[in-house]
Design a protein around this motif. Structure first.
Motif, PDB file in Angstrom:
ATOM      1  N   THR A  27       0.832  -1.198   0.000  1.00 23.69           N
ATOM      2  CA  THR A  27       0.000   0.000   0.000  1.00 23.69           C
ATOM      3  C   THR A  27       0.865   1.246   0.000  1.00 23.69           C
ATOM      4  OG1 THR A  27      -1.829   1.123   1.136  1.00 23.69           O
ATOM      5  CG2 THR A  27      -0.134   0.116   2.511  1.00 23.69           C
ATOM      6  N   ASP A  28       0.250   2.404  -0.257  1.00 28.28           N
ATOM      7  CA  ASP A  28       0.933   3.683  -0.106  1.00 28.28           C
ATOM      8  C   ASP A  28       0.226   4.556   0.933  1.00 28.28           C
ATOM      9  OD1 ASP A  28      -1.346   4.360  -1.495  1.00 28.28           O
ATOM     10  OD2 ASP A  28      -0.321   5.081  -3.288  1.00 28.28           O
ATOM     11  N   VAL A  29      -0.684   3.975   1.696  1.00 31.20           N
ATOM     12  CA  VAL A  29      -1.339   4.684   2.793  1.00 31.20           C
ATOM     13  C   VAL A  29      -1.197   3.840   4.054  1.00 31.20           C
ATOM     14  CG1 VAL A  29      -2.993   5.910   1.352  1.00 31.20           C
ATOM     15  CG2 VAL A  29      -3.586   3.655   2.239  1.00 31.20           C
ATOM     16  N   THR A  30      -1.542   4.426   5.174  1.00 39.41           N
ATOM     17  CA  THR A  30      -1.479   3.700   6.430  1.00 39.41           C
ATOM     18  C   THR A  30      -2.868   3.253   6.842  1.00 39.41           C
ATOM     19  OG1 THR A  30      -0.804   3.788   8.731  1.00 39.41           O
ATOM     20  CG2 THR A  30      -1.705   5.796   7.803  1.00 39.41           C
ATOM     21  N   PHE A  31      -2.921   2.127   7.563  1.00 35.96           N
ATOM     22  CA  PHE A  31      -4.196   1.641   8.084  1.00 35.96           C
ATOM     23  C   PHE A  31      -4.274   1.792   9.598  1.00 35.96           C
ATOM     24  CE2 PHE A  31      -3.666  -0.488   4.032  1.00 35.96           C
ATOM     25  CZ  PHE A  31      -4.901  -0.268   3.447  1.00 35.96           C
TER      26      PHE A  31
ATOM     27  N   ASN B   1       7.786  11.937  -6.160  1.00 35.75           N
ATOM     28  CA  ASN B   1       8.191  10.535  -6.382  1.00 35.75           C
ATOM     29  C   ASN B   1       7.294   9.656  -5.518  1.00 35.75           C
ATOM     30  OD1 ASN B   1       9.492   8.167  -7.075  1.00 35.75           O
ATOM     31  ND2 ASN B   1      11.262   8.531  -5.768  1.00 35.75           N
ATOM     32  N   ARG B   2       6.020   9.664  -5.858  1.00 38.00           N
ATOM     33  CA  ARG B   2       5.034   8.935  -5.061  1.00 38.00           C
ATOM     34  C   ARG B   2       5.249   7.432  -5.106  1.00 38.00           C
ATOM     35  NH1 ARG B   2      -0.153  10.766  -4.771  1.00 38.00           N
ATOM     36  NH2 ARG B   2      -0.637   8.612  -4.230  1.00 38.00           N
ATOM     37  N   ARG B   3       5.886   6.942  -6.158  1.00 37.50           N
ATOM     38  CA  ARG B   3       6.101   5.495  -6.256  1.00 37.50           C
ATOM     39  C   ARG B   3       6.978   4.993  -5.111  1.00 37.50           C
ATOM     40  NH1 ARG B   3       4.852   2.813 -10.873  1.00 37.50           N
ATOM     41  NH2 ARG B   3       6.472   1.267 -10.421  1.00 37.50           N
ATOM     42  N   ALA B   4       7.824   5.867  -4.581  1.00 35.33           N
ATOM     43  CA  ALA B   4       8.700   5.469  -3.485  1.00 35.33           C
ATOM     44  C   ALA B   4       7.946   5.270  -2.185  1.00 35.33           C
ATOM     45  CB  ALA B   4       9.798   6.519  -3.286  1.00 35.33           C
ATOM     46  N   GLU B   5       6.677   5.662  -2.151  1.00 32.61           N
ATOM     47  CA  GLU B   5       5.876   5.486  -0.935  1.00 32.61           C
ATOM     48  C   GLU B   5       5.185   4.120  -0.897  1.00 32.61           C
ATOM     49  OE1 GLU B   5       6.149   7.901   1.416  1.00 32.61           O
ATOM     50  OE2 GLU B   5       7.549   8.626  -0.113  1.00 32.61           O
ATOM     51  N   LYS B   6       5.187   3.414  -2.015  1.00 32.17           N
ATOM     52  CA  LYS B   6       4.574   2.087  -2.025  1.00 32.17           C
ATOM     53  C   LYS B   6       5.472   1.118  -1.278  1.00 32.17           C
ATOM     54  CE  LYS B   6       2.540  -1.434  -5.005  1.00 32.17           C
ATOM     55  NZ  LYS B   6       2.219  -1.845  -6.403  1.00 32.17           N
TER      56      LYS B   6
END
Length: 888
Positions: free
Chosen positions: A669-673, A686-691
């Motif tokens: 994921t790229d968000v927290t649960f 560079n949002r891909r680095a957050e996955k």
């Protein structure tokens, strides 16, 4: 959720009592006694026909069922966890002496911009430089009661939790084809939770009140046509009050009280809790379902309507919350310098926020419609297919008390640069709107499933569905109607936002209301993508599975694959439109210079508008008149989940039932649960680095549950007669055993990068192992009782702070290192026996974590923390609970 059965013609009920006391429990490894526990849960149930002598006889027609004794259950708990740790400034630090830390402390006032700072002689801050604010906080803060500069304070203050719950249900049969039911469930709860620090510093008091009422009507229109109608109402109230006032007021703050103190670095404990608030919510709902059976088809049609009403009064942190970082006392661009506690002693605030709220009324409506058919094509094949359509109106505020930064509106105090506040509601300078969002109307959710009987004991099952989640909707900003003040350092913390004894910067703090397009200039702001299908879009998941079930005698064995892909997960973290592009890092230290600096002018840079004050980095932002800009309700989150499940289940027979399940899964994921686990991106571009691996990812989990009647007593193989049968008979044992992999580990480092990104990750040092060699059985954690520092779980040498003006290359979560897994075995031993013809009793003893497994917590993963890599705590030790239940 409460499930209850209706009453019957004969009265029936039960009484129960469950008790816990720490004299029965085990202690944690780092505590001299078991966690303080005084817990009792008691109640009962009573059900039967409604009979009013000489007035009404409800046998076979009207029944009542009151869950819990006299419509009541009680829960009382006092619990104090032993061995909890916190890091506080030592007595020497409070005297300005930082000679016991490894970091060198530098004086901000010893040099001009771009010049080397001078170290405080002997790493000691003169008493004449101490902040009056810091001295006032230290006057009420306890001294460490353990040695060392980290994890040097322990406490076991008790927390209280009292719950009173009522439940009543009334059923009435008008005739054999028509039945109505009414149920009501009030619940009152008081939570008085204490942290590690003394009660008046670290306390959260929260009274909760909930009531739920439903009326349902079941009508058989024809033998093959049944209608179900339900109307419900839920009310929720919660109030939160925090630390008690110590009479400290920062100049310019809204109020005096207990200001909040936070540290970005070195692992110091948070001081003061002040976000007082209350929340009242009403939910009205209507559900209609019609079932029609015809031939091989079983059709279902239905709808649901919900009306959400929320009143939220965030009184706010009126005293202010102030964060101190190591960078204000560091040598610019020099690793291993600066200390957050030293910056606190000098009163150098890295960032601060403060709020003065007003009651806000949020409203939304939800509509859902569905049609479904279970079609038995053949004796072997059944298809399930259907379609659900749903939409929810975006949350609005009843009086239009909303605002946000509109990226297209000229800002009058920034020479017309785009980006200014716009305000909802009616009146001068307002838009007349109660929400900025548009309703998402594409919520179509197809469903399909099949079951195929491959052989007499073998069934294949498959299914697919698209599902949507509700909007939560508490993210509407109210700046102008309330006052949310924030300010932060513009050069990565090298220059403080302000000196706390001098107070908030002039012109920043304003009392509401104010309708001013430039009302958030110089501060943080919020915005949203108001196009249809963006903000207020329902988060959606596609779910599919395929499996085979095999019946082997009385045991069902199942193996299946399940996948879930989610898009449009609502979040406030992933889009930071005012982050500086990383290409500007090539400017190096020039970014931290003031826009009026001669070196900045020589490089060809000018202020973005007349009157601008700030650094070059601030001037280069997309909206230089603002600091951080949060994109609220951004439908940009994604997640992917794949799992293999194996299950074996035996229903109760021959004295035994069990369920064994195993899952092998991966969640990206790229968000927290988990709330608070994920900062905004290191680099917005560079949002891909957050996955990464999800913070809740559990790659393997085995769970075993069972109930077994012991083969002893009358009619059993062992001890079947006499006194032995009377004593040993009718005993059963039950258990739940779970074994699961450890959770992901996220290594962090303080962020001094002048990009205004959300966080900074360290670099991975190649060729150095991250994990130490210590295994689970032999690992020695930090022990506050004995003073043993323990083993390192993570190797600090495997990580390095990034070079100046560069981001880190480590992923969000470590890809191949996790915390220790957990092993928990829970057992119950119970006996049921008859007292009279209609009376029975059950006595039981429950053993949670029966073998007292030492399930260690995750390691400290903040590189600036002196305890980096160590493990400081564990899960619950063994707990024993005794119970008694009487039924008639």
């Amino acid at each position: 959720m409460v499930t209850s059965r209706s009453g019957a013609n004969d009265p029936h009920g039960n009484l129960f009592l469950l008790l816990r006391n720490n004299v029965l429990d085990a202690r944690r490894y780092n505590a001299s006694i078991a966690d303080l526990t005084r817990q009792g849960e008691f109640g009962g149930a009573l059900g039967g026909p409604v009979i009013l002598p000489k007035i009404y006889n409800g046998r076979n027609r009207t029944f009542f069922f009151f869950i819990f004794f006299f419509n009541y259950t009680g829960f009382r708990r006092e619990n104090g966890v032993q061995g909890r740790l916190a890091t506080l400034a030592t007595e020497r630090m409070r005297d300005g002496d930082f000679s016991e830390v490894t970091q060198r402390i530098f004086d901000l006032l010893s040099a001009g911009p771009g010049q080397p700072r001078q170290q405080f002689p002997g790493n000691r801050i003169p008493a004449s430089r101490f902040s009056a604010f810091a001295k006032a906080i230290h006057a009420v803060l306890p001294l460490p009661n353990l040695p060392g500069i980290a994890n040097n304070y322990t406490s076991g203050l008790p927390s209280l939790n009292n719950i009173n719950t009522y439940y009543a249900r009334l059923d009435h049969a008008w005739n054999p084809n028509h039945r109505m039911s009414f149920a009501v469930r009030p619940r009152l709860e008081d939570r008085d939770n204490n942290g590690v620090l003394p009660n008046f510093i670290d306390r959260t008091y929260q009274p909760l009140y909930t009531v739920n009422a439903t009326i349902s009507d079941d009508l058989v229109l024809k033998p093959n046509l049944v209608n179900h109608l339900q109307v419900g109402y839920t009310r929720f109230f919660a109030e939160v009050s925090r630390s008690l006032s110590i009479g400290v007021k920062v100049p310019g703050a809204f109020e005096s009280g207990f200001p909040g103190v936070r540290f970005a670095g070195q692992g110091f404990a948070a001081i003061g809790q002040g976000d007082d608030r209350f929340n009242t919510a009403n939910n009205y709902n209507l559900a209609e379902a019609l079932s029609w059976t015809g031939g091989r088809h079983n059709f279902k049609f239905g709808l649901r309507f919900d009306l959400f009403q929320h009143t939220l009064f965030t009184v706010g942190f009126r005293e202010g919350q102030y964060t101190f970082s190591q960078f204000a006392t560091s040598q610019p661009q020099a690793a291993g310098t600066g200390h957050s506690a030293a910056s606190f002693m000098l009163g150098l605030v890295n960032n601060a926020s403060m709020a003065l709220g007003v009651p806000l009324g949020y409203r939304s409506r939800y509509y859902g419609f569905y049609a479904q058919d279970d079609w038995k094509l053949t004796n072997r094949l059944t298809l399930n297919y259907g379609l659900r359509y749903e939409f929810q109106t975006p949350f609005s505020e009843v009086a239009g008390r909303i605002s946000q930064m509109d990226r297209a509106v000229p800002n009058p105090e920034a020479s017309g640069l785009r980006g200014a506040l716009v305000f909802g509601g009616d009146g001068s300078g307002r838009t007349g709107r109660k929400t900025f969002y548009q309703t998402y109307l594409a919520g179509l959710g197809p469903r399909f499933g099949l079951a195929y009987k491959l052989a007499s004991n073998t069934v294949l099952r498959a299914g697919y569905g698209m599902f949507y989640s509700d909007l939560i909707g508490f993210d509407l900003d109210s700046q102008g109607f309330s006052s949310n003040v924030s300010v932060a350092s513009q050069d990565g913390g090298l220059t403080p936002a302000f000196q706390i004894d001098q107070g908030w910067p002039a012109g920043l703090v304003r009392l509401p209301p104010f309708i001013d397009p430039a009302g958030a200039n110089g501060q943080a702001a919020s915005t949203s993508d108001t196009r249809r299908g963006q903000a207020a879009r329902l988060p959606r998941t596609s779910q599919w599975q395929f499996g085979v079930q095999q019946n082997i005698r009385s045991v069902l064995v199942e193996m299946s694959y399940a996948g879930t892909v989610a898009h449009g997960i609502t979040n406030n973290a992933l889009e930071r439109v005012n982050q500086l592009h990383p290409s500007y890092l090539s400017l190096g230290p020039l970014l931290t210079r003031n826009i009026t600096d001669a070196a900045v002018a020589a490089a060809g840079f000018r202020a973005p508008y007349p009157g601008f004050r700030g650094t070059l980095a601030q001037s280069l932002r997309a909206f230089p008149q603002y600091q951080d800009i949060t994109t609220v309700d951004s439908a940009t989150g994604n997640s992917t989940y794949h799992a293999l499940f194996v299950k074996s289940e035996k229903r109760f027979s021959h004295g035994l039932q069990f369920l064994i399940s195993y899952a092998f899964a991966k969640n990206l994921t790229d968000v927290t649960f988990m709330s608070g686990n994920l900062a905004p991106p290191q680099d917005q571009f560079n949002r891909r680095a957050e996955k990464s691996i999800s913070d809740v990812d559990v790659p393997q989990r085995l769970a075993i549950s069972y109930v077994y009647e012991l083969p002893a007593g009358r009619g059993k193989p062992w001890l079947s007669g006499g006194l032995a049968a009377a004593l040993a008979g009718e005993w059963s044992v039950a258990g739940i055993h779970s074994f699961e992999s450890g959770g992901p580990v996220r290594v962090t480092t303080p962020n001094g990068l002048p990009l205004f990104g959300g966080h900074l990750r360290p670099n991975r040092v190649g060729g150095v192992l991250i994990r130490t060699a210590a295994d689970r059985a032999n690992f020695r954690p930090f022990n506050s009782l004995s003073g043993e520092q323990g083993d390192f779980y993570l190797n600090r040498e495997a990580f390095a702070a990034p070079a100046a003006f560069t981001p880190g290359n480590l992923g969000l979560m470590l890809p191949d290192v996790r915390s220790f897994g957990s092993v928990t075995e829970d057992f119950s031993l119970f006996r049921r026996f008859r007292l009279l013809e209609r009376w029975s009793a059950e006595v039981r003893a429950d053993f949670f974590n029966a073998f007292n497994r030492r399930n260690l917590a995750e390691p400290v993963a903040d590189l600036s923390n002196p305890s980096f890599g160590r493990i400081l705590s564990q899960g619950s030790a063994r707990i024993i609970q005794l119970g008694l239940r009487v039924a008639w």
